[in-house]
Design an enzyme around this catalytic site. Structure first.
Site, short mmCIF file in Angstrom:
data_model
loop_
_atom_site.label_atom_id
_atom_site.label_comp_id
_atom_site.label_asym_id
_atom_site.label_seq_id
_atom_site.Cartn_x
_atom_site.Cartn_y
_atom_site.Cartn_z
CG HIS A 1 -14.26 -25.85 -112.14
ND1 HIS A 1 -13.77 -25.08 -111.50
CD2 HIS A 1 -13.91 -25.49 -113.81
CE1 HIS A 1 -13.23 -24.15 -112.05
NE2 HIS A 1 -13.80 -24.53 -113.48
NE ARG B 1 -7.90 -22.37 -111.39
CZ ARG B 1 -8.44 -24.05 -112.12
NH1 ARG B 1 -7.12 -24.90 -112.85
NH2 ARG B 1 -9.51 -24.28 -112.50
#
Lengths: 214, 528
Positions: B315, B335
């Site tokens: 990740h 994000r």
């Protein structure tokens, strides 16, 4: 690497020295304890590593999660094992719930004397007592919102002088609020109907064919 | 001022001018080149050939090879195999997949036993932050979800498994809501959706940044309400077979007494989760304590084939500072609402919602090429500018939508609404696993595998939000299929005779193993 300083901590009744900058869990590993019962997600979400701890200057201990607590000079730590409070077999009702639905399984909720002990015990910073009061007036949506971040460690129940189990009541209220949400998710319902009526079948045929060749 | 602080200051100074800037997306060729050069899956020296078993001759990382080629804690002659329990369906693992399976199997009328290594609910599920992908919006469709996931998976996904995954998404969301899962909602009652990396439309259902906790709390409560028989702190250490290719039960170990518990089961469901705690290639991990790939090792020894066992998800945004938080996840959802990634110079270097494999590779590139920031403990990372979220959407957005992130960093006196945080890829997910069919059955008869322990659905890279969907969809499928099978078959003999040919193959291949698998727990005591 910077050279770390050591700090003295007490675990149970034993004194130890560990490098600073570690969480309490990391310090336990450092001290040779393989840890099985008091460790879980290591990310502050599961409630497995509940501790009470106290710094030298403090009169009373506070509750915390060991994976989210840094060791510091003089920290006195005790691990607590599990949450012994009883979970009621509380199925979801057929009819729209009210506070009586909650009281049916967690009747002691009505006995809150507003002492705030639960709130001060919550390692997640939830205003638990307000959540209990919201349940008493039957605003289940507010209760649900209040307990969003609950990790079910059970500290609140352990400290309640009225024997209330706020975390269990809170979870039940959340399930009621979710299952009986006042407005339906129309788009979701439509999508389910579209899928079962075969609306995407032709598109699926094309895409699957293309995908097999890709 | 240290370089660390100077760099942080540059991030703050550039925030206003960066906030509306568009970042170009990678072309297919650029993405392939980036992955080839920097993705840990492409690092040849991290890999070895599997010398024995169904996947003999194929590759995976050294850590998994050691697990697969490991010694059994038992021998075929050792224990008394008189069963302490006889059940229709034995479910191993108490996360989202195991719990979903248990609920369905019980509802189908099967006698179910759940065995968990830690407590019911201790799993990667509980830590999932970002959400669950379901195509609910009118512009969206399961087909579109399928295409996005296939692209995200480097076109390698098992098409049949993936089609079932996306097609059952809406039904599964409804099942969860009816059980009382509180997804975030819009004013009109519709499910609130958010974008995720690699998805062409927003389709993430979520409960703030506690989606997994919410799912797990409800599933666990439902399992307890059903009074499903449960053995906690009782990991499985070996499967039992009839010696002829059918799984017939398992041997559990009671962690309190070290005593073995033999379970005879008409069907077994392995919902044992992932491998993060193997720290593949030395990566820190976002996984829970029990993620040691137990199911892989035991299934493999019993004869079940693996698939995509060579691919892992790193990740992109694991925390690297403070040191105590190393490896912990910073949700991708941050994000999707505008947080940017910046190198030591305060410059962006990747479109933030590329797929995870691409973003992780770009972060590794920046750090390898000297554009990373060094932490006081010597780790490298790049900035994730979270304060930008409040700049873009108004003060208080982080606090309202990401209470978990706010809380985790605030414990170390970091205010994410004011300061950026340092991140580096963290070992997050096993893309592959035990090969299954669309009913979740492995190549070993009557052994079903669901959730992260299985492979094929996600190809070589899973999209955000597809694993919460996977565990529920395939947990349910496994539960239903195993219960049905159990109604059609009888109990079969309990043996460990599958260990003999495995041992013989090891000897023939010259495999000398110092690992006993499953390892059950990471060894942090001796390795620090």
């Amino acid at each position: 690497m910077t050279i770390s300083q050591s700090v003295a901590i007490t675990v149970g009744d034993e004194k130890h020295t560990v490098p600073e900058g570690m969480t309490v869990i990391q310090a336990m590993w450092h001290l040779g304890d393989a840890m099985v019962k008091n460790v879980g997600c290591l990310g502050g979400a599961c409630g497995a590593c509940a501790i009470i701890c106290r710094l030298p200057g403090q009169m009373l201990p506070k509750t915390a999660l060991a994976c989210q607590t840094m060791v510091s000079e003089g920290l006195n730590i005790r691990f607590l094992q599990g949450d012994p409070s009883k979970k009621e077999i509380a199925p979801l009702p057929a009819e729209t719930p009210s506070r009586e639905t909650v009281f049916q399984y967690y009747p002691e909720t009505r006995r809150c004397v507003a002492c705030q002990a639960c709130t001060s015990a919550c390692p997640q910073g939830i205003d638990v007592m307000v959540g209990v009061r919201e349940a008493m007036i039957g605003d289940l949506a507010l209760v649900a919102e209040r307990f969003t971040t609950c990790v079910m460690c059970g500290f609140c129940a352990a400290v309640c002088e009225s024997r209330i189990r706020p975390h269990r009541m809170g979870l039940y209220a959340r399930r009621l609020a979710g299952a009986f949400y006042p407005k339906p998710p129309t788009q979701l319902d439509m999508r389910i109907a579209e899928i079962s009526s075969g609306q995407f079948d032709r598109e699926w045929n094309d895409v699957m064919q293309a995908a097999q060749n890709a | 001022m240290t370089e660390f602080e100077l760099s942080k200051q540059r991030v703050a100074e550039g925030r206003e001018s960066r906030k509306a800037a568009e970042m170009p997306r990678l072309s297919a060729d650029e993405k392939e080149a980036l992955l080839h050069r920097y993705h840990p899956d492409k690092k040849k020296e991290a890999y070895a050939t599997i010398r024995i078993g169904p996947n003999q001759g194929q590759q995976t990382v050294h850590e998994v090879v050691r697990l697969l080629e490991g010694e059994s804690p038992l021998t075929s002659k050792a224990p008394d195999l008189n069963p302490a329990h006889q059940v229709d369906v034995l479910i191993i693992g108490g996360g989202g997949a195991g719990s979903s399976a248990a609920l369905m199997a019980q509802a189908a009328g099967a006698k179910v036993l759940m065995a968990t290594k830690l407590r019911l609910g201790d799993s990667n599920t509980v830590m999932a932050e970002g959400g669950m992908q379901v195509a609910v919006s009118p512009e969206d469709s399961p087909v579109r979800h399928f295409v996005d996931s296939l692209k995200g998976g480097q076109m390698a996904n098992d098409r049949t498994l993936l089609k079932a995954l996306v097609s059952e998404g809406p039904e599964v969301a409804k099942w969860l809501i009816d059980m009382g899962v509180l997804f975030d909602r819009e004013e009109d009652g519709n499910l609130s959706i958010r974008s995720g990396g690699g998805s062409s439309l927003p389709r993430l259902l979520r409960c703030k940044d506690y989606t997994g906790l919410e799912l797990m709390r409800v599933l666990k409560d439902a399992v307890l309400n059903e009074e499903i028989q449960l053995l906690e702190f009782s990991p499985v250490i070996e499967f039992l077979t009839d010696g002829e290719g059918t799984c017939t039960g398992a041997v559990l170990k009671d962690l309190d007494t070290d005593k073995l518990i033999v379970v005879q089961a008409k069907t077994v469901i392995a919902a044992t989760g992932g491998i993060g705690r193997l720290h593949i290639q030395g990566f820190p991990t976002s996984n829970h304590y029990g993620a040691t790939g137990d199911g892989l090792a035991m299934s493999y020894r019993a004869g079940a084939a693996l698939t995509f066992q060579d691919t892992f998800q790193y990740h992109p945004t694991g925390s690297v500072f403070p040191e105590a938080m190393a490896g912990l996840l910073v949700t991708e959802a941050i994000r999707s609402v505008g947080a940017q990634l910046l190198n030591v110079k305060g410059e962006r270097f990747i479109y933030e919602l590329e797929t995870r494999d691409a973003v992780a590779s770009a972060v590794i590139r920046e750090c390898q090429e000297g554009r990373g920031v060094e932490t006081p403990a010597g780790r490298k990372g790049v900035w994730l500018d979270m304060p930008l979220v409040d700049v873009l959407h108004g003060a208080g957005t982080l606090a309202e939508h990401f209470p978990n992130m706010v809380k985790q960093f605030s414990r170390y006196d970091i205010d994410i609404s004011k300061d950026p945080v340092l991140i580096y890829p963290t070992l997050h997910y096993q893309n592959g696993g035990v090969k299954i069919d669309v009913d979740s059955e492995s190549t070993l008869k009557n052994l079903f595998v669901a959730g992260e322990a299985s492979g094929g659905i996600h190809g070589r890279n899973r999209l955000m939000g597809n694993s919460l969907l996977d565990i529920v969809v395939y947990g349910r499928r496994a539960g239903k299929a195993a219960a049905k099978r159990a109604s059609e078959v009888d109990f079969k003999p309990l043996t460990l005779s599958h260990l003999d040919p495995f041992q013989a193959a090891k000897k023939a291949a010259g495999v000398v193993s110092e690992t006993v698998s499953p390892i059950l727990f990471p060894d942090y005591v001796n390795k620090g």
